[in-house]
Every structure is written in C-alpha cells, then in structure tokens.
Enzyme design. Structure first.
Site, PDB file in Angstrom:
ATOM      1  N   ASP A   1      -5.390  -2.831   1.534  1.00 21.19           N
ATOM      2  CA  ASP A   1      -4.288  -3.335   2.002  1.00 21.19           C
ATOM      3  C   ASP A   1      -3.418  -3.346   0.709  1.00 21.19           C
ATOM      4  O   ASP A   1      -3.587  -3.484  -0.665  1.00 21.19           O
ATOM      5  CB  ASP A   1      -4.814  -4.693   2.296  1.00 21.19           C
ATOM      6  CG  ASP A   1      -5.547  -4.934   3.480  1.00 21.19           C
ATOM      7  OD1 ASP A   1      -5.421  -3.733   4.351  1.00 21.19           O
ATOM      8  OD2 ASP A   1      -6.328  -5.849   3.702  1.00 21.19           O
TER       9      ASP A   1
ATOM     10  N   HIS B   1      -4.679   3.443   2.696  1.00 32.56           N
ATOM     11  CA  HIS B   1      -4.265   2.280   3.347  1.00 32.56           C
ATOM     12  C   HIS B   1      -5.235   1.988   4.284  1.00 32.56           C
ATOM     13  O   HIS B   1      -5.133   0.551   4.832  1.00 32.56           O
ATOM     14  CB  HIS B   1      -2.686   2.369   3.867  1.00 32.56           C
ATOM     15  CG  HIS B   1      -2.126   1.156   3.692  1.00 32.56           C
ATOM     16  ND1 HIS B   1      -2.500  -0.040   3.586  1.00 32.56           N
ATOM     17  CD2 HIS B   1      -0.568   0.929   4.032  1.00 32.56           C
ATOM     18  CE1 HIS B   1      -1.820  -1.005   3.514  1.00 32.56           C
ATOM     19  NE2 HIS B   1      -0.512  -0.319   3.986  1.00 32.56           N
TER      20      HIS B   1
END
Length: 423
Positions: A398, A394
């Site tokens: 995204d 992450h």
C-alpha cells in the site's frame, strides 16, 4: 558421399523448443568435428551446438530469431562415407539472470550477437559533372539561381559549350524530379535505414519488460535525502580503511539501512506469484544490485545481506559486479533476489521510475548526489542531497507502507550512526 543430419538437441528442464540466436557457419562452409555451428537460447540457458562430424554444410534449417522445436532438423552436412542423423550434444551452457529494470540473460561465454542488417539502398547514378579545376562551369546568373534554389550544380549535366551549365539545364534538372538541396551548410542529408532484428538477449529483455509492466501495477515514491553527514562518515571510513578492505560507496550504507527497515516493513521483501495468488515474505534479505555489463544490465545478488556488515557488503558488491562483467558469475549468484537496488551513479538524474524486477514487489532507485542550498530555519546552507526513487507493486504494498519504508531509510541515512546501532 553421404548426408548427416544434425537435430535440435534436448537442452533439458522440460524445454520443448529454443530460439536460434547465432550461426557460426553458412551453406558451403567446410566444418570439422566439434566445431561450433550455432547457438540457441531458452528461458533457462544459452548453449552452443557443435558438429559431431567433419564435412561441408549443405543446408541450414532456421534463421536468426526463429524458434526451433527439439528433435527438428537443424543442419545437414555432406560427409565422406555413409550419412546418418543425430541430436547435437549441447555445450557451453550459460545462465539466465534478471536485471533490475528488466530481467535479462547473462551468458558465461560471449553473449548472443544482435544481428544488424543495414538496408542497402540502390545507388543512384549522379549526372555527369563537367568541371574545370573541380568546379562546374556556369554563368554568375545561373550560379545565383542555383544558390537561391538550393541546387547543387555538381549534380547538373551541362549542355553548353565545354559542358557549361545553362538555365535550360537547370529547368531539365528540376523537370526530372530532382529535389533542390537546402543552402549549403557543409551538412548532408542521410537516408539510410538500419534494421535490427530483435533476437536473443534483446528479445528476452523485451519479453521480461512486457511481463513486468503489464502484470505489475507500479507506484513510484520519490523522496530527497540529506546525505551530507553520510558522505562525511564515508570519507572518514575510507581514509582509515585497511589495505585489504574495499573502498566504500553509498550502496553498502543503503543496503544496511534497507535491512534494518525491512525488519519493520517485511512486506517489501517479498515475491508475488500472481498466477497462484501467493505472496512469499522472505526472512533472508537477498539484495539484487543492478550492474551494467557489456552484455546489458544484469543483477548479481548479495545473498543474506542481513548477516553482512558494511565492509562485507562493499566487498561482495565489488566481487559480484566484476564476476557479472566478465561472465564468470555462477547461476546462484545471478538469481534469487528478494529486493533490488538500481543506480545510474553520477548519471542518476534527479528522479527515475524504476521498473520492478518481477516477481519481486519493490525496487529502490538511487539518484545522483548534488550540492544544493537548504534552508535551516535561519539561512540557506549548502548540503549534499540525493533523491531515492522507489517503485512498489501496488497489489502487495500500500502507499502508506511504501512511504513508511522510504521515510525510515531516509532517517537512517540522514543520521548514519543509527545504522550501526543494534536494536
């Protein structure tokens, strides 16, 4: 007689120490020249340590799992004539590989053995058993009391005539702290404890798992895919395949779908050096294929999947899987992946949470195919459904990009003809 000291060798690549993972000898054993004495493992390789002399082992300088510095004394051997000392010459180098869910080492020779040390409990002497025809002597009342109390009369010493067990004997049995047993069911309690020292391959797995999970903030995205048409196409292609062509599984189709999608979402085909703060996006698509082997889960790499067709991908997956299982895979075939596929096949479950193969930023998990009723707008019809469980770093990917990547793969697999249409 003299004494010869064998030191930990320099295994190269700037390694200052290695973990001892196997002993092939013990104190007092006779050894001959070139006999393998031990195996050591570094982050780069596993090597066997041979004896340069013939003699008898006097002393071993480490235990399994210990870390030994280069040049430190490892073995002392009694030899005929004058003694001496030397660095052992390492042999039988093996290679380091990475797994899909955790990087591990895959050896080219037999893998390091996990040493299992069962705890030996002190035998407890059973009370003498007085029996006739293998049955303890006791009155019906004593037997009933023992049955209700969960007492095995075979464990009770009888002090009555001919060894008959009395109520007093039961009282004495319980007074000694003996524990009544549950009512007999033909099952026995187990009290043994087995200790397994974490060494070698299993230690590397543990370390790499900690690295991946502690440094990578994972996000996992699960999506279901209708693979009915894909399965029909796969069956048709397999029925018409040539004798020299490998039977198609779903993986080559997924690989080609990933290549097409990576062209649009290059962020997922990357590695992240978080120490240097550098993301490397790769033009080449080197797909790691998680493969179960006798030594554990390894990841042979299909290099340049972007330049391979369906049949070529299928053949390469089979070739590399076999090489990994037999320990004949080369170093370059077991490293350098830019994105990984992990699959448990028929045991794939409904959903999984795959752990990213550090330093990659994405991993695609394949779950099992199941026939389920699907609403088509007017009725329920049977369709072959499969979930993809994909994890992403992450810090780099995204949530929107992760979802876009998976949705594009979904579209290609649900309309498999699109996989073959060049954009």
């Amino acid at each position: 007689m003299g004494e010869f000291i064998i030191k930990m060798p320099d295994v190269g690549e700037g390694v200052a120490e290695a973990e001892l993972v196997e002993w092939h000898c013990k104190v007092g054993d006779p050894v001959r020249e070139d006999m393998v004495l031990a195996a050591v493992m570094t982050d780069k390789a596993t090597v066997e340590i041979p004896s340069p002399v013939t003699g008898t082992v006097l002393w071993l300088g480490a235990e399994i799992g210990d870390t030994v510095a280069v040049k430190a004394p490892l073995v002392r051997i009694q030899v005929a004539g004058e003694g001496g000392e030397a660095d052992a010459v390492p042999m039988a180098e093996t290679v380091t590989v990475e797994t899909a869910e955790q990087p591990v080492e895959k050896v080219a020779s037999p893998p390091p053995v996990e040493i299992k040390k069962p705890i030996q409990s002190t035998p407890v002497a059973k009370a003498p058993v007085q029996t006739i025809a293998d049955k303890p002597l006791a009155s019906p009342a004593v037997r009933l009391r023992a049955q209700d109390g969960g007492i095995d009369l075979r464990q009770v010493s009888g002090t009555g005539p001919a060894g008959r067990i009395t109520h007093d004997d039961l009282d004495q049995f319980l007074a000694r702290g003996a524990q009544p047993q549950p009512a007999s069911t033909g099952l026995a309690r187990r009290t043994a404890v087995e200790e397994i020292k974490v060494t070698g391959l299993r230690r590397r797995i543990s370390e790499k798992m900690v690295l991946a999970t502690s440094r990578i903030p994972h996000i996992t995205y699960v999506e279901e895919i209708d693979v009915t048409d894909l399965e029909d196409l796969r069956a048709t292609m397999n029925a018409g395949r040539k004798p020299d062509q490998t039977k198609l599984t779903i993986l080559p189709f997924l690989m080609r779908a990933m290549v097409r999608t990576i062209d649009e979402q290059p962020v997922v085909n990357a590695t992240f050096d978080d120490d240097a703060g550098i993301i490397s996006r790769h033009a080449a698509v080197h797909i790691g294929i998680a493969t179960q082997t006798p030594a554990g889960l390894t990841v042979p790499v299909v290099r340049h999947a972007e330049a391979r067709g369906i049949w070529d991908c299928a053949a390469e997956v089979v070739r590399l899987a076999e090489a990994a299982r037999t320990g004949s895979a080369l170093r370059e075939e077991l490293s350098g992946s830019t994105i990984t596929i992990t699959s448990l096949g028929a045991m794939g479950g409904i959903a999984t949470t795959p752990i990213i193969n550090h330093p990659e930023v994405a991993i695609v998990g394949v779950n099992k195919i199941m026939t389920r009723p699907v609403w088509d707008g007017s009725q329920f019809i049977p369709r072959k459904m499969m979930n993809l469980s994909s994890s992403f770093d992450h810090r780099v990917v995204d949530g929107w990009d992760a979802a876009t990547f998976v949705q594009r793969i979904k579209a290609l697999l649900e309309t498999p003809a699109l996989i073959f249409i060049e954009s």
